[in-house]
Design a protein around this motif. Structure first.
Motif, short mmCIF file in Angstrom:
data_model
loop_
_atom_site.label_atom_id
_atom_site.label_comp_id
_atom_site.label_asym_id
_atom_site.label_seq_id
_atom_site.Cartn_x
_atom_site.Cartn_y
_atom_site.Cartn_z
N GLY A 165 -7.15 -0.41 -0.54
CA GLY A 165 -7.67 -0.51 0.82
C GLY A 165 -9.10 -0.07 0.98
O GLY A 165 -9.61 -0.01 2.10
N VAL A 166 -9.79 0.24 -0.14
CA VAL A 166 -11.19 0.67 -0.09
C VAL A 166 -11.97 0.01 -1.22
O VAL A 166 -11.39 -0.50 -2.18
N VAL A 194 -2.59 5.27 3.64
CA VAL A 194 -3.04 4.46 4.78
C VAL A 194 -4.11 5.20 5.57
O VAL A 194 -5.16 4.63 5.92
N THR A 195 -3.85 6.47 5.85
CA THR A 195 -4.81 7.27 6.61
C THR A 195 -6.11 7.44 5.84
O THR A 195 -7.21 7.35 6.40
N ALA A 197 -7.46 5.43 3.59
CA ALA A 197 -8.21 4.18 3.63
C ALA A 197 -8.87 3.97 4.99
O ALA A 197 -10.02 3.54 5.08
N ARG A 198 -8.12 4.28 6.04
CA ARG A 198 -8.67 4.10 7.39
C ARG A 198 -9.88 4.99 7.62
O ARG A 198 -10.92 4.55 8.14
N LEU A 199 -9.78 6.25 7.22
CA LEU A 199 -10.89 7.19 7.41
C LEU A 199 -12.12 6.76 6.60
O LEU A 199 -13.25 6.82 7.10
N ASN A 201 -12.91 3.77 5.49
CA ASN A 201 -13.50 2.54 6.02
C ASN A 201 -14.22 2.78 7.34
O ASN A 201 -15.15 2.05 7.70
N GLN A 202 -13.79 3.81 8.06
CA GLN A 202 -14.42 4.11 9.34
C GLN A 202 -15.70 4.93 9.17
O GLN A 202 -16.72 4.64 9.82
#
Length: 283
Positions: A165-166, A194-195, A197-199, A201-202
């Motif tokens: 995811g990154v 999941v968290t 990757a989200r952090l 990417n943000q």
């Protein structure tokens, strides 16, 4: 040319436990070494011309001083551990470039070799033969890829993004957040894949996170990132021509005899002759 970089430590483990299952626990003294040598020879027979093997000459590295729970040689089967150095010596005798690591790890050698080889315009592609997620950070587009021999998957940059995811460059940050049980560091409590990757990417790398995101865990996350970041500055070779397989040394016959596998010598001799004939037939 295509440059093949092989994780010798992983291959030794894979061969050892694969053979142990097949022999129901009866370990041959050099069984894993023989398996790795045949595996490398198969790559050469299938067209591999430039290759190098990285090994952990010792298990511990500079990372053990940074984190006391980082992986050590404790718990490694003595029969397996006794085959580490014979693997290195027999590969050298077979004419293969080998990088036995002490202060650094085999993963650092693979990352460094990929960095050096990818700078050469003659190199079409660099293939890193290991499933280790650490090496995903070395992937660059389609030029530097990761190959999992067991699953037969080739992972380019798009494959890294799909799996984790990154982007490949953020893999050290990703591992710092989620942890790596194989290497002995736990990551940050409450942050899963999941968290993480989200952090990332943000906000980008951990250094760019707002202070409130990790709170008291920020320093620990940066330490884990240091553990997860592979070194790319090991001076392993200056020119990819040094990785070209030109045949075995005179010492390989004695090694084949010591290992108790005459097929190794037969395969090496046959392929050296075929290679010589191909070179002689070039216009």
């Amino acid at each position: 040319m295509i440059v093949h970089l092989i994780d010798g430590t992983y291959e030794l483990f894979r061969q050892f436990y694969g053979r142990r299952r097949a022999t129901q626990g009866e370990d041959a003294p050099f069984g894993a070494v023989i398996g790795v040598l045949h595996s490398v020879l198969e790559m050469i027979e299938q067209g591999g011309t430039h290759l190098g093997v990285a090994t952990d000459h010792v298990i511990e590295s500079f990372r053990n001083a940074l984190w006391p729970d980082y992986k050590t040689g404790e718990g490694i089967d003595p029969t397996l551990l006794a085959q580490f150095h014979p693997l290195e010596e027999s590969l050298v005798a077979m004419g293969v470039a080998v990088w036995p690591m002490t202060e650094l790890e085999a993963d650092d050698a693979l990352a460094s070799a990929a960095e050096i080889a990818s700078r050469d315009d003659r190199v079409q592609q660099v293939c890193i033969w290991t499933p280790d997620k650490d090496l995903a950070q070395s992937v660059r587009g389609d030029r530097v890829v990761q190959v999992d021999r067991k699953s037969r998957k080739i992972r380019n940059a798009a494959g890294v993004r799909e799996k984790f995811g990154v982007e490949p460059a953020l893999i050290p940050d990703f591992l710092a957040l989620v942890g790596d049980s194989a290497d002995g560091y736990p990551g940050i409590a409450g942050i899963g894949t999941v968290t993480a990757a989200r952090l990332l990417n943000q906000y980008g790398p951990i250094e760019d996170f707002p202070a409130t995101v990790l709170g008291d865990g920020r320093d620990r996350a940066l330490l884990f990132k240091q553990l997860a970041t592979l070194r790319t500055d090991a001076p392993l070779f200056r020119d990819v021509d040094e990785l070209e397989w030109r045949g075995p040394t005179d010492a390989f016959a004695a090694w084949a005899q010591r290992l108790g596998d005459t097929r190794l010598l037969d395969r090496v001799t046959t392929h050296r002759r075929e290679r010589h004939d191909r070179i002689e037939s070039r216009p």
